[in-house]
Design an enzyme around this catalytic site. Sequence first.
Site, mmCIF file in Angstrom:
data_model
loop_
_atom_site.group_PDB
_atom_site.id
_atom_site.type_symbol
_atom_site.label_atom_id
_atom_site.label_comp_id
_atom_site.label_asym_id
_atom_site.label_seq_id
_atom_site.Cartn_x
_atom_site.Cartn_y
_atom_site.Cartn_z
ATOM 1 N N GLY A 56 36.838 36.030 46.474
ATOM 2 C CA GLY A 56 37.444 37.184 47.119
ATOM 3 C C GLY A 56 36.689 37.452 48.410
ATOM 4 O O GLY A 56 35.447 37.505 48.417
ATOM 5 N N ARG A 102 32.683 28.005 51.942
ATOM 6 C CA ARG A 102 34.158 28.098 51.900
ATOM 7 C C ARG A 102 34.642 28.455 53.308
ATOM 8 O O ARG A 102 34.071 29.332 53.955
ATOM 9 C CB ARG A 102 34.610 29.159 50.873
ATOM 10 C CG ARG A 102 34.187 28.810 49.439
ATOM 11 C CD ARG A 102 34.861 29.714 48.421
ATOM 12 N NE ARG A 102 36.271 29.422 48.298
ATOM 13 C CZ ARG A 102 37.147 30.208 47.653
ATOM 14 N NH1 ARG A 102 36.740 31.337 47.102
ATOM 15 N NH2 ARG A 102 38.415 29.872 47.565
ATOM 16 N N GLN A 131 43.864 33.547 39.327
ATOM 17 C CA GLN A 131 43.126 34.790 39.602
ATOM 18 C C GLN A 131 43.913 36.023 39.139
ATOM 19 O O GLN A 131 43.326 37.038 38.763
ATOM 20 C CB GLN A 131 42.840 34.923 41.106
ATOM 21 C CG GLN A 131 41.779 33.982 41.635
ATOM 22 C CD GLN A 131 42.362 32.707 42.187
ATOM 23 O OE1 GLN A 131 43.413 32.250 41.755
ATOM 24 N NE2 GLN A 131 41.691 32.113 43.160
ATOM 25 N N ASP A 185 42.373 37.045 53.419
ATOM 26 C CA ASP A 185 41.124 36.316 53.686
ATOM 27 C C ASP A 185 40.811 36.265 55.167
ATOM 28 O O ASP A 185 39.651 36.110 55.562
ATOM 29 C CB ASP A 185 41.214 34.905 53.108
ATOM 30 C CG ASP A 185 41.127 34.987 51.593
ATOM 31 O OD1 ASP A 185 42.168 35.202 50.961
ATOM 32 O OD2 ASP A 185 39.998 34.898 51.059
ATOM 33 N N ASN A 189 46.113 34.405 53.081
ATOM 34 C CA ASN A 189 45.735 34.903 51.751
ATOM 35 C C ASN A 189 46.034 33.799 50.747
ATOM 36 O O ASN A 189 46.477 32.698 51.112
ATOM 37 C CB ASN A 189 46.489 36.201 51.428
ATOM 38 C CG ASN A 189 45.941 36.892 50.184
ATOM 39 O OD1 ASN A 189 44.723 37.065 50.055
ATOM 40 N ND2 ASN A 189 46.801 37.275 49.262
#
Length: 344
Positions: A46, A88, A198, A239, A249
């Site tokens: 997240g 990431r 998720q 994101d 996202n």
Amino acid sequence: MIPTLEWTPEGVRFLDQTKLPLEEIYVLATGYEDVATVIRDMIVRGAPAIGVSAAMGMALGVKNSEAKDIPALTADMEHIGKTLAATRPTAVNLFWAIERMRLHFLSLAPAPGATMATIREGMIAEALRMYDEDIAACKAMGAHGAELLPQQGTVLTHCNAGALATCGYGTALGVIRAAVERGHKINVYADETRPYLQGARLTAWELLHDGIQTTVLCDNMAASLMRQGKIQAVIVGADRIAANGDVANKIGTYGVAVLAKEHGIPFYVAAPWSTIDVKTPNGDHIPIEQRSPVEVTHSNGRQMTPNGAGIENPAFDVTPAKYVTAIITERGVLRAPYTESLAK
Ligand code: MRU
């Protein structure tokens, strides 16, 4: 409050999200390399949570560094930042947090009377400030966004943009929490969010933890439910939001946004300012993480696809700004044209 991540004297403690919903296990990262592993392996995930985790990783690395003087500590700090940045690629909060910690270090080091100890304490204090600010931003998003959600009805969300994706409360789920706290009667549809689940594993777990009515949907069910009038609003996190309002996202968000527009349902994005990347002009320039094919080919250790099948596994997609009804931030609610509202 759900303890997603926490600074402790021994290191950074994480709720291991790979084990939810069946087990609540905590992992202690005692060095910055551990924090990098925790981010890469999605023990924490997240965008806002990744950012604050990296900030704590910077503080931890500087605290543990064996450097003998400030120039050597500075070199270590730069190396720690690069290691954490390589985990990431999509959530801009990661790079925002590392840069903020880096600039903070560089402001502390030349200060009169600066010592290794004052720099180390200053880095820990800054990471803890970012933790507190993240919770405050989520609460502010909730306050700004709650009244956009129906007084009574069903809200669809995709992935997990909740307490587990932040330092607590959540972005999209924070807005839902705030609406429920204000008396709205809201049921949540949580898209399962293949392949990493998720929604099914994390969103359902944390909303039920707070007593919010939640129903899990397979990702291919939303269209039919929208057509039947069973969804009144969609709200998701982000994101990275480009300067023109394009939103990266979790993979599958774009499809939900197109469906929402087709059915006349508002599609809201809730994200802190640290998710907005004005240096990226539009969504085409957002790096999209590609993850292991095993996440698609296997479920619970069992192979689901024939050997030899080609596999795609992009972790995120880009929703063009034209599908976004509003962006809810801690500073207020932004509307199109986003190039103007974001610049302001
Ligand atoms: O791969 P993940 O689980 O880190 O992806 C998370 C998302 O896509 C969230 O929706 C996004 O980070 C917003 S979290 C407030």
